[in-house]
Design a protein around this motif. Structure first.
Motif, PDB file in Angstrom:
ATOM      1  N   SER A   1      44.906 -42.128  42.418  1.00  0.00           N
ATOM      2  CA  SER A   1      45.841 -42.808  41.531  1.00  0.00           C
ATOM      3  C   SER A   1      45.805 -42.213  40.132  1.00  0.00           C
ATOM      4  CB  SER A   1      45.516 -44.301  41.479  1.00  0.00           C
ATOM      5  OG  SER A   1      46.391 -44.976  40.596  1.00  0.00           O
ATOM      6  N   CYS A   2      44.602 -41.952  39.633  1.00  0.00           N
ATOM      7  CA  CYS A   2      44.477 -41.388  38.282  1.00  0.00           C
ATOM      8  C   CYS A   2      45.026 -39.965  38.213  1.00  0.00           C
ATOM      9  CB  CYS A   2      43.015 -41.412  37.843  1.00  0.00           C
ATOM     10  SG  CYS A   2      42.377 -43.041  37.418  1.00  0.00           S
ATOM     11  N   VAL A   3      44.792 -39.175  39.240  1.00  0.00           N
ATOM     12  CA  VAL A   3      45.178 -37.772  39.184  1.00  0.00           C
ATOM     13  C   VAL A   3      46.659 -37.555  39.479  1.00  0.00           C
ATOM     14  CG1 VAL A   3      44.801 -36.994  41.581  1.00  0.00           C
ATOM     15  CG2 VAL A   3      44.183 -35.495  39.677  1.00  0.00           C
ATOM     16  N   SER A   4      47.289 -38.497  40.184  1.00  0.00           N
ATOM     17  CA  SER A   4      48.684 -38.311  40.600  1.00  0.00           C
ATOM     18  C   SER A   4      49.659 -39.299  39.969  1.00  0.00           C
ATOM     19  CB  SER A   4      48.795 -38.421  42.125  1.00  0.00           C
ATOM     20  OG  SER A   4      48.560 -39.762  42.542  1.00  0.00           O
ATOM     21  N   GLY A   5      49.142 -40.410  39.455  1.00  0.00           N
ATOM     22  CA  GLY A   5      50.026 -41.455  38.934  1.00  0.00           C
ATOM     23  C   GLY A   5      50.490 -42.430  39.986  1.00  0.00           C
ATOM     24  N   ALA A   6      50.095 -42.221  41.252  1.00  0.00           N
ATOM     25  CA  ALA A   6      50.508 -43.115  42.335  1.00  0.00           C
ATOM     26  C   ALA A   6      49.860 -44.479  42.177  1.00  0.00           C
ATOM     27  CB  ALA A   6      50.125 -42.517  43.682  1.00  0.00           C
ATOM     28  N   PRO A   7      50.597 -45.564  42.455  1.00  0.00           N
ATOM     29  CA  PRO A   7      50.002 -46.897  42.355  1.00  0.00           C
ATOM     30  C   PRO A   7      48.978 -47.130  43.456  1.00  0.00           C
ATOM     31  CG  PRO A   7      52.203 -47.034  43.315  1.00  0.00           C
ATOM     32  CD  PRO A   7      52.007 -45.609  42.889  1.00  0.00           C
ATOM     33  N   CYS A   8      47.945 -47.907  43.132  1.00  0.00           N
ATOM     34  CA  CYS A   8      46.965 -48.306  44.147  1.00  0.00           C
ATOM     35  C   CYS A   8      47.498 -49.528  44.888  1.00  0.00           C
ATOM     36  CB  CYS A   8      45.632 -48.656  43.491  1.00  0.00           C
ATOM     37  SG  CYS A   8      44.630 -47.229  43.106  1.00  0.00           S
ATOM     38  N   GLN A   9      47.439 -49.490  46.182  1.00  0.00           N
ATOM     39  CA  GLN A   9      47.906 -50.610  46.994  1.00  0.00           C
ATOM     40  C   GLN A   9      46.863 -50.958  48.046  1.00  0.00           C
ATOM     41  OE1 GLN A   9      51.599 -48.704  48.203  1.00  0.00           O
ATOM     42  NE2 GLN A   9      52.743 -49.928  46.728  1.00  0.00           N
ATOM     43  N   PRO A  10      45.720 -51.519  47.617  1.00  0.00           N
ATOM     44  CA  PRO A  10      44.652 -51.823  48.572  1.00  0.00           C
ATOM     45  C   PRO A  10      45.036 -52.927  49.540  1.00  0.00           C
ATOM     46  CG  PRO A  10      44.165 -52.790  46.426  1.00  0.00           C
ATOM     47  CD  PRO A  10      45.378 -51.935  46.243  1.00  0.00           C
ATOM     48  N   GLU A  11      44.546 -52.832  50.754  1.00  0.00           N
ATOM     49  CA  GLU A  11      44.809 -53.873  51.749  1.00  0.00           C
ATOM     50  C   GLU A  11      44.049 -55.149  51.423  1.00  0.00           C
ATOM     51  OE1 GLU A  11      44.047 -52.459  55.643  1.00  0.00           O
ATOM     52  OE2 GLU A  11      45.497 -50.802  55.535  1.00  0.00           O
ATOM     53  N   ASP A  12      42.883 -55.018  50.809  1.00  0.00           N
ATOM     54  CA  ASP A  12      42.061 -56.180  50.449  1.00  0.00           C
ATOM     55  C   ASP A  12      42.681 -56.888  49.250  1.00  0.00           C
ATOM     56  OD1 ASP A  12      40.132 -58.017  49.730  1.00  0.00           O
ATOM     57  OD2 ASP A  12      38.446 -56.649  50.004  1.00  0.00           O
ATOM     58  N   GLU A  13      43.235 -58.070  49.471  1.00  0.00           N
ATOM     59  CA  GLU A  13      43.915 -58.804  48.408  1.00  0.00           C
ATOM     60  C   GLU A  13      42.984 -59.141  47.249  1.00  0.00           C
ATOM     61  OE1 GLU A  13      45.841 -62.239  49.928  1.00  0.00           O
ATOM     62  OE2 GLU A  13      47.223 -61.122  51.224  1.00  0.00           O
ATOM     63  N   ARG A  14      41.704 -59.214  47.499  1.00  0.00           N
ATOM     64  CA  ARG A  14      40.761 -59.614  46.462  1.00  0.00           C
ATOM     65  C   ARG A  14      40.644 -58.581  45.344  1.00  0.00           C
ATOM     66  NH1 ARG A  14      35.315 -60.236  49.471  1.00  0.00           N
ATOM     67  NH2 ARG A  14      36.058 -58.187  50.219  1.00  0.00           N
ATOM     68  N   ILE A  15      41.005 -57.342  45.607  1.00  0.00           N
ATOM     69  CA  ILE A  15      40.817 -56.297  44.599  1.00  0.00           C
ATOM     70  C   ILE A  15      42.135 -55.757  44.059  1.00  0.00           C
ATOM     71  CG2 ILE A  15      38.576 -55.633  45.533  1.00  0.00           C
ATOM     72  CD1 ILE A  15      39.922 -53.204  46.817  1.00  0.00           C
ATOM     73  N   ARG A  16      43.223 -56.474  44.296  1.00  0.00           N
ATOM     74  CA  ARG A  16      44.529 -55.970  43.852  1.00  0.00           C
ATOM     75  C   ARG A  16      44.729 -56.045  42.345  1.00  0.00           C
ATOM     76  NH1 ARG A  16      48.497 -57.963  48.834  1.00  0.00           N
ATOM     77  NH2 ARG A  16      47.583 -56.527  50.365  1.00  0.00           N
ATOM     78  N   ARG A  17      43.881 -56.814  41.655  1.00  0.00           N
ATOM     79  CA  ARG A  17      43.984 -56.865  40.201  1.00  0.00           C
ATOM     80  C   ARG A  17      43.095 -55.825  39.504  1.00  0.00           C
ATOM     81  NH1 ARG A  17      46.207 -60.110  36.838  1.00  0.00           N
ATOM     82  NH2 ARG A  17      44.443 -60.008  35.399  1.00  0.00           N
ATOM     83  N   VAL A  18      42.385 -55.047  40.266  1.00  0.00           N
ATOM     84  CA  VAL A  18      41.549 -54.012  39.660  1.00  0.00           C
ATOM     85  C   VAL A  18      42.449 -52.995  38.956  1.00  0.00           C
ATOM     86  CG1 VAL A  18      40.032 -52.054  40.129  1.00  0.00           C
ATOM     87  CG2 VAL A  18      39.632 -54.240  41.264  1.00  0.00           C
ATOM     88  N   LEU A  19      42.133 -52.732  37.687  1.00  0.00           N
ATOM     89  CA  LEU A  19      42.882 -51.744  36.911  1.00  0.00           C
ATOM     90  C   LEU A  19      42.036 -50.486  36.825  1.00  0.00           C
ATOM     91  CD1 LEU A  19      45.488 -51.348  35.229  1.00  0.00           C
ATOM     92  CD2 LEU A  19      44.162 -52.031  33.229  1.00  0.00           C
ATOM     93  N   CYS A  20      42.433 -49.464  37.572  1.00  0.00           N
ATOM     94  CA  CYS A  20      41.573 -48.283  37.664  1.00  0.00           C
ATOM     95  C   CYS A  20      41.841 -47.248  36.579  1.00  0.00           C
ATOM     96  CB  CYS A  20      41.704 -47.643  39.049  1.00  0.00           C
ATOM     97  SG  CYS A  20      43.337 -46.976  39.427  1.00  0.00           S
ATOM     98  N   THR A  21      42.985 -47.308  35.920  1.00  0.00           N
ATOM     99  CA  THR A  21      43.357 -46.221  35.016  1.00  0.00           C
ATOM    100  C   THR A  21      42.741 -46.324  33.623  1.00  0.00           C
ATOM    101  OG1 THR A  21      45.392 -47.462  34.537  1.00  0.00           O
ATOM    102  CG2 THR A  21      45.529 -45.708  36.181  1.00  0.00           C
ATOM    103  N   SER A  22      42.568 -47.533  33.102  1.00  0.00           N
ATOM    104  CA  SER A  22      42.057 -47.696  31.739  1.00  0.00           C
ATOM    105  C   SER A  22      40.537 -47.639  31.733  1.00  0.00           C
ATOM    106  CB  SER A  22      42.508 -49.040  31.171  1.00  0.00           C
ATOM    107  OG  SER A  22      41.787 -50.092  31.790  1.00  0.00           O
ATOM    108  N   VAL A  23      39.945 -47.520  30.522  1.00  0.00           N
ATOM    109  CA  VAL A  23      38.485 -47.579  30.418  1.00  0.00           C
ATOM    110  C   VAL A  23      38.006 -48.964  30.007  1.00  0.00           C
ATOM    111  CG1 VAL A  23      38.198 -45.127  29.949  1.00  0.00           C
ATOM    112  CG2 VAL A  23      38.472 -46.710  28.035  1.00  0.00           C
ATOM    113  N   TRP A  24      38.914 -49.856  29.616  1.00  0.00           N
ATOM    114  CA  TRP A  24      38.485 -51.210  29.321  1.00  0.00           C
ATOM    115  C   TRP A  24      38.540 -52.064  30.595  1.00  0.00           C
ATOM    116  CZ3 TRP A  24      42.777 -54.041  30.427  1.00  0.00           C
ATOM    117  CH2 TRP A  24      44.042 -53.503  30.137  1.00  0.00           C
ATOM    118  N   ALA A  25      37.955 -53.249  30.527  1.00  0.00           N
ATOM    119  CA  ALA A  25      37.816 -54.148  31.681  1.00  0.00           C
ATOM    120  C   ALA A  25      36.937 -53.532  32.765  1.00  0.00           C
ATOM    121  CB  ALA A  25      39.176 -54.562  32.250  1.00  0.00           C
TER     122      ALA A  25
END
Length: 373
Positions: A151-175
């Motif tokens: 996602s970081c290298v291509s800009g593609a959105p993350c779409q995990p199957e596990d609903e529990r981790i769908r709010r994870v923000l992988c691109t920023s360094v905060w949170a």
């Protein structure tokens, strides 16, 4: 005493918001926290505020740059100067919640390289009310961590199957927080002089080397949308900066994912097309752009004819994008400069279009369902 937590605050001309930010940090009552305030040669009085706050609290250290060096050198200074086991990056216009210290200090023996947290925004200039937090710890699989790298290298959105981790923000360094020993082991630093999107370049390397990570769905950061931030202000150097980002991306794709045509396709579909959209918003049609209409139109045409943007725009599948983005991209394909200029001057028209088209699509689906009975 060796600190457990290092909170590094990046500061540049945020005097309006800085007191609230620093108040939220100094309110964390623990001697196992160190606070690094790195001022990038601010000219609005932020530097004096840093000194005043550091005098109040012995945990604080202030580093003043004699000249502006950019956010990457600020964050690299935080990495080099930190002494804690865990590093937290904070922007000078954001806040930490009152329970931050209790949760952060509980990580003292945590074995992970990266720990992700939840976050919240602002509502009417106040931090959003958040529901009671979960103390759950969700282990992230190696496949999930790799999807964050992609996602970081291509800009593609993350779409995990596990609903529990769908709010994870992988691109920023905060949170999130990084184990300092892990960053040192792999000599992970921010790219020199990258003015925008430096987080995704840094996190590409982080996730490539990351051996273990977890997600704790607890709000640990309040993010403020600031009109004067680099994400919103006029950026006349936007294209050179983004060309630099793409060079980093392509270097990492070649090194980490050789032969992966699917990732190259995602790079064109999301990174390159995303730059086209943001170029119109942050440069070409920004209200602070001083160039006349003729100059801007010629730049627009030259931009669309240049590589890699011409390739990306000629192979667009509009169905992959939101309705509002479909309209913008279709107009860009057809070189409709005047209409795009109008939309950016009247952004409510884009929202109106999206609302109308959504209603039409819902009516069509309902009609087909009725007709199939």
């Amino acid at each position: 005493m060796q600190p457990i937590i290092s909170i590094g605050v990046a500061i540049y001309n945020v005097k309006t918001y800085l007191p609230a930010c620093l108040d939220s940090i100094l309110a964390q009552q623990s001697e196992e926290i160190e606070i690094l305030l790195v001022d990038d040669c601010s000219s609005d009085g932020s530097a004096a505020l840093c000194d005043a706050y550091a005098e109040k609290d012995g945990r604080g250290r202030v580093i003043h740059f004699p000249e502006n060096q950019g956010i990457c050198e600020v964050r690299n200074t935080i990495i080099r100067e930190s002494r804690g086991q865990w590093i937290y990056f904070v922007d000078g216009d954001d806040l930490l919640p009152e329970w931050f210290a209790d949760t952060a200090l509980a990580l003292r023996d945590d074995p992970h390289d990266v720990v992700f947290f939840d976050y919240a925004g602002y509502w009417k200039d106040r931090p959003q009310q958040v529901p009671p937090s979960s103390e759950e710890i969700i282990e992230l699989t190696s496949e999930t961590i790799d999807s964050y790298c992609i996602s970081c290298v291509s800009g593609a959105p993350c779409q995990p199957e596990d609903e529990r981790i769908r709010r994870v923000l992988c691109t920023s360094v905060w949170a999130k927080t990084y184990r300092r020993a892990f960053l040192a082991e792999h000599n992970l630093l921010f790219p020199d002089r990258q003015k925008k999107s430096q987080d995704v370049i840094f996190n590409t390397l982080v996730f490539h080397y990351c051996r273990s990570a977890c997600y704790r769905p607890k709000v640990m950061y309040y993010y403020r949308t600031n009109e004067g931030s680099v994400c919103n202000r006029y950026n006349p150097d936007y294209i050179p900066v983004m060309n630099s980002l793409m060079q980093h991306n392509l270097t990492h794709i070649k090194a980490f994912y050789p032969g992966r045509e699917d990732i190259m396709d995602a790079f064109y579909r999301y990174r390159v097309v995303g730059i086209v959209l943001d170029y119109m918003r942050l440069d070409l049609f920004h209200k602070d752009n001083p160039k006349n209409r003729k100059q801007r139109k010629q730049e627009f045409l030259d931009f669309l004819d240049s590589h890699p943007y011409s390739d990306a725009m000629s192979h667009l599948d509009l169905n992959l994008y939101w309705l509002e983005r479909q309209l913008l991209l279709k107009c860009a394909q057809k070189r409709r400069f005047s209409f795009l200029s109008f939309i950016h001057k009247k952004p409510w028209t884009l929202k109106l279009y999206g609302g109308i088209m959504n209603r039409i699509n819902r009516c069509k689906k309902a009609f087909h369902r009725e007709g199939g009975r």
